[in-house]
Scaffold this motif. Sequence first.
Motif, short mmCIF file in Angstrom:
data_model
loop_
_atom_site.label_atom_id
_atom_site.label_comp_id
_atom_site.label_asym_id
_atom_site.label_seq_id
_atom_site.Cartn_x
_atom_site.Cartn_y
_atom_site.Cartn_z
N LYS A 134 0.84 -1.21 0.00
CA LYS A 134 0.00 0.00 0.00
C LYS A 134 0.87 1.26 0.00
CE LYS A 134 -3.82 -2.11 -0.20
NZ LYS A 134 -4.64 -2.05 -1.40
N ILE A 135 2.08 1.14 0.48
CA ILE A 135 3.03 2.26 0.43
C ILE A 135 3.67 2.35 -0.96
CG2 ILE A 135 5.30 3.04 1.26
CD1 ILE A 135 4.45 2.05 4.06
N THR A 136 4.02 1.21 -1.54
CA THR A 136 4.76 1.23 -2.81
C THR A 136 3.88 1.39 -4.05
OG1 THR A 136 4.75 -1.20 -2.88
CG2 THR A 136 6.68 -0.12 -1.88
N ASP A 137 2.63 0.93 -4.01
CA ASP A 137 1.77 1.03 -5.20
C ASP A 137 1.63 2.46 -5.71
OD1 ASP A 137 1.46 -1.68 -5.28
OD2 ASP A 137 -0.62 -1.70 -4.60
N PRO A 138 1.36 3.46 -4.85
CA PRO A 138 1.25 4.83 -5.36
C PRO A 138 2.56 5.40 -5.90
CG PRO A 138 0.14 4.64 -3.25
CD PRO A 138 0.92 3.38 -3.46
N MET A 139 3.70 4.76 -5.58
CA MET A 139 4.97 5.20 -6.16
C MET A 139 5.01 4.87 -7.64
SD MET A 139 7.70 3.97 -3.33
CE MET A 139 7.74 4.61 -1.68
N VAL A 140 4.35 3.78 -8.02
CA VAL A 140 4.31 3.34 -9.41
C VAL A 140 3.30 4.16 -10.19
CG1 VAL A 140 3.84 1.38 -10.93
CG2 VAL A 140 5.01 1.01 -8.74
N ASN A 141 2.10 4.32 -9.60
CA ASN A 141 1.02 5.05 -10.28
C ASN A 141 0.15 5.71 -9.21
OD1 ASN A 141 -1.27 5.90 -11.66
ND2 ASN A 141 -1.39 4.06 -12.92
N LYS A 142 0.10 7.03 -9.21
CA LYS A 142 -0.66 7.75 -8.18
C LYS A 142 -2.13 7.34 -8.17
CE LYS A 142 2.20 11.77 -7.79
NZ LYS A 142 2.32 13.20 -7.82
N TYR A 143 -2.66 6.93 -9.31
CA TYR A 143 -4.07 6.56 -9.38
C TYR A 143 -4.36 5.22 -8.72
CZ TYR A 143 -4.92 10.66 -12.10
OH TYR A 143 -5.02 11.96 -12.48
N TRP A 144 -3.33 4.49 -8.31
CA TRP A 144 -3.52 3.26 -7.56
C TRP A 144 -3.67 3.56 -6.08
CZ3 TRP A 144 0.89 -0.09 -10.04
CH2 TRP A 144 0.54 -0.39 -11.36
N GLY A 145 -3.49 4.80 -5.70
CA GLY A 145 -3.62 5.19 -4.31
C GLY A 145 -3.92 6.67 -4.18
N LEU A 146 -5.03 7.11 -4.72
CA LEU A 146 -5.37 8.54 -4.64
C LEU A 146 -5.48 9.01 -3.20
CD1 LEU A 146 -7.93 9.14 -7.52
CD2 LEU A 146 -5.60 9.98 -7.33
N TRP A 147 -5.75 8.09 -2.29
CA TRP A 147 -5.82 8.42 -0.87
C TRP A 147 -4.48 8.91 -0.35
CZ3 TRP A 147 -2.24 5.09 0.83
CH2 TRP A 147 -2.11 3.87 0.16
N SER A 148 -3.39 8.63 -1.05
CA SER A 148 -2.06 9.03 -0.59
C SER A 148 -1.63 10.40 -1.10
CB SER A 148 -1.02 7.99 -1.02
OG SER A 148 -0.83 8.04 -2.42
N VAL A 149 -2.44 11.01 -1.96
CA VAL A 149 -2.11 12.30 -2.58
C VAL A 149 -2.67 13.42 -1.72
CG1 VAL A 149 -2.44 13.68 -4.67
CG2 VAL A 149 -2.18 11.21 -4.85
N SER A 150 -1.91 14.49 -1.58
CA SER A 150 -2.40 15.64 -0.81
C SER A 150 -3.59 16.27 -1.51
CB SER A 150 -1.29 16.68 -0.62
OG SER A 150 -1.04 17.35 -1.84
N SER A 151 -4.43 16.97 -0.75
CA SER A 151 -5.61 17.60 -1.34
C SER A 151 -5.22 18.64 -2.39
CB SER A 151 -6.46 18.25 -0.25
OG SER A 151 -7.00 17.25 0.59
N ASP A 152 -4.15 19.39 -2.13
CA ASP A 152 -3.69 20.39 -3.10
C ASP A 152 -3.25 19.73 -4.41
OD1 ASP A 152 -4.23 22.48 -1.38
OD2 ASP A 152 -2.17 22.59 -0.61
N GLU A 153 -2.50 18.65 -4.29
CA GLU A 153 -2.03 17.93 -5.48
C GLU A 153 -3.21 17.32 -6.23
OE1 GLU A 153 1.38 14.67 -6.74
OE2 GLU A 153 0.98 15.05 -4.62
N LEU A 154 -4.20 16.84 -5.49
CA LEU A 154 -5.39 16.28 -6.11
C LEU A 154 -6.16 17.34 -6.88
CD1 LEU A 154 -6.64 13.47 -6.15
CD2 LEU A 154 -7.98 14.11 -4.15
N LYS A 155 -6.24 18.54 -6.34
CA LYS A 155 -6.91 19.65 -7.03
C LYS A 155 -6.15 20.04 -8.29
CE LYS A 155 -8.89 21.54 -2.81
NZ LYS A 155 -8.76 22.57 -1.78
N GLU A 156 -4.81 20.03 -8.22
CA GLU A 156 -4.00 20.33 -9.41
C GLU A 156 -4.20 19.28 -10.49
OE1 GLU A 156 0.12 20.80 -8.36
OE2 GLU A 156 -0.34 22.33 -6.85
N MET A 157 -4.24 18.00 -10.08
CA MET A 157 -4.46 16.92 -11.03
C MET A 157 -5.83 17.08 -11.70
SD MET A 157 -2.90 13.82 -8.68
CE MET A 157 -3.72 12.51 -9.51
#
Length: 191
Positions: free
Chosen positions: A91-114
């Motif tokens: 669960k830690i490494t999956d978002p390193m490969v693809n952020k969309y595999w762990g959107l819960w790990s992305v900051s709210s600001d980064e999510l808004k930018e995306m």
Amino acid sequence: MDVTFPPSHLPYELPSSLQGQIKFISSLINLPEGVFISYNGKNKVPDQVVVEILVGVVTYHLLDRFQKRTVLIKIRDNFSGSPAYSILISKITDPMVNKYWGLWSVSSDELKEMHKFRSDVATVLSYLGIGGISITSAGDLYKKVATKKLKGSRLGHPALIILGMGLYYINNESQMASEGELMRRVNSHEI
């Protein structure tokens, strides 16, 4: 020095009970049910420690290197040898490969930018005449292009249209996922 990771570090409204927090965060990151039960005669990890570890997993990509190390040590010390260990590490490494595999790990600001970026891409693709087309198969697309029935398209070459359609659908799925995660963060959660 023991660094703790309280639930207040998360951009979600969590239940007040520790069991509710464990259930909510486990559901958020798609952990299998029962992953935190005792294993091979080891005692069950206290709920407070499980919550700290789960918060550390969710916020891992936002932590400094010392805090990241602390999360990994807590996982190792409490779950080494159990199935939970490899599941939590993945669960830690999956978002390193693809952020969309762990959107819960992305900051709210980064999510808004995306989300803004995806919206801009959709606008450009729509301007090119790709956004509103519904194609059910490659054969249907070929027939429409070959017979010039692809209305609204300013692109003539079939390969460009296929590429544009692929970009549109990938962009659309990503945009829907980021919108869903933003909404989850805004809404209250009761378990």
